[in-house]
Design a protein around this motif. Sequence first.
Motif, mmCIF file in Angstrom:
data_model
loop_
_atom_site.group_PDB
_atom_site.id
_atom_site.type_symbol
_atom_site.label_atom_id
_atom_site.label_comp_id
_atom_site.label_asym_id
_atom_site.label_seq_id
_atom_site.Cartn_x
_atom_site.Cartn_y
_atom_site.Cartn_z
ATOM 1 N N THR A 333 53.730 19.030 -43.380
ATOM 2 C CA THR A 333 54.156 18.522 -44.694
ATOM 3 C C THR A 333 55.642 18.203 -44.695
ATOM 4 O OG1 THR A 333 52.426 19.766 -45.834
ATOM 5 C CG2 THR A 333 54.312 19.056 -47.152
ATOM 6 N N LEU A 361 50.130 4.917 -49.010
ATOM 7 C CA LEU A 361 49.443 6.181 -48.728
ATOM 8 C C LEU A 361 48.387 6.012 -47.644
ATOM 9 C CD1 LEU A 361 48.981 7.728 -52.293
ATOM 10 C CD2 LEU A 361 50.304 8.684 -50.396
ATOM 11 N N SER A 365 48.347 7.907 -44.164
ATOM 12 C CA SER A 365 47.138 8.668 -43.807
ATOM 13 C C SER A 365 46.627 8.280 -42.430
ATOM 14 C CB SER A 365 46.050 8.435 -44.860
ATOM 15 O OG SER A 365 46.460 8.904 -46.125
ATOM 16 N N MET A 408 48.458 16.248 -46.640
ATOM 17 C CA MET A 408 48.705 15.012 -47.381
ATOM 18 C C MET A 408 48.928 15.259 -48.869
ATOM 19 S SD MET A 408 48.921 12.267 -45.591
ATOM 20 C CE MET A 408 48.773 11.106 -46.933
ATOM 21 N N THR A 412 51.556 12.832 -50.900
ATOM 22 C CA THR A 412 50.899 11.963 -51.879
ATOM 23 C C THR A 412 51.534 12.122 -53.255
ATOM 24 O OG1 THR A 412 48.790 12.074 -50.681
ATOM 25 C CG2 THR A 412 48.699 11.436 -53.008
#
Length: 428
Positions: A333, A361, A365, A408, A412
């Motif tokens: 993270t 995003l 990803s 994520m 996000t």
Amino acid sequence: MIDENNSNKSPYIEEARFGLNRNKRSFFIIIIQCIICLVLISIGYSNFKQGHNSLRKINDYYNQIHYSLHDVADEDGSFSKYLKSEKEYYKLKSFVEELRNNDNIDFINTILQPIDIINKNIPKKFFYQYEEGYAEPIREENEIKYSFVKSTQISKNLKDVFSIEMDSGNYFSEEDYILNDNLYHNIILGYEYKDYFKIGDTIKAEYISEKFKLHVIGFFPKDTNIVRNNDVISLDRYICMPAFTELNYNKFEYLTSFALSQQANGQILTLDKKMNVAELVEQTSNKYGTFKFEVYSDNTNETKKLVKLSDDVLSKIRMITIILVVFTVISITMSMLSRIQKDYYRFGVQLLCGASIYNILLQISIELITVIAIAVFCSLIISSFIIGFGNYQLLLIFVGFTIFITSMIVPTYVLLKKETSQLIRGEE
């Protein structure tokens, strides 16, 4: 932002590839972290899980009340009389058969009768009493070498009592419990024999003074355990034979008599707490005029302590697994947040060119799932070399997916809270 030569390719994949190339160092660190995490999890899980499951099966066995039978035939002189009399043999046979056919109990056999393997180079660890330090040396008679190895003879119902499974091959059939005239019989080997024999091999052996040809039909899984007289016995180094229920007294008098006397000293399991097992055994013995037996109720405390210890260790392994995953997620993270901050301006330009936050995003990803997929793949290869294949592989894939999803969440949230103008201004 997209090269014209690659215009036929998905822009998100191209941007993800650009991001991977631009952040090679940070993504390489993520891969190493994930590999270390996943390999440690696979080793801890697979090495302990089988032993724990085996102990749980033993604990299920202890949910029943169990007793051990021990004859006093040596003390009262009836054993020597028994060996010389066909009539005495059939008396004991009737005793054993009545206990086997009693629907209120399970009468099981876990006989520890070593056998001699003939002219085979068997490692010392398979020898009888090796673990106790009393293993007999290989003996040689008439240019024939004999290795005295651990062996057990088990009854038909033992498979169900201990939920025994097979690593490979087949378990004993009904026919395997019939002693045939040519003494060619099927056997199952413990897990550690896999390096020295294969299914289909024939082993020449001597069992209770008779020459046998033993045909390997399967192998037990690692950490397969049974219980005998309250002792937990690992079958990893054992040769397992059937405890023959149909014997041939006329052709193999000594073998048959000796084997039956061992089977008579079996174990009785019952769920009926009110049953007087000692009285049952005494009445059956008197009925046929055979051996007298002492009946002992096995003490279960030590084994239950072992099962509890196993549960405690499994709980610690679960906790360590959670800590490893959490540490890895936090580390990933932070790396992803650093990567987003580094590419603020680039993301802002993409938004001005028509992309949305969700497109960005998706790009991030793809980058992360690619990195984690590489880590999972490498972990599966490394783990298979260390511990072989197993159910842990599905666990690694699941943990890898969990790491991806949880890693994520914060990136996000950060991107969704940002305005386009903030991304265009970049790092200020």
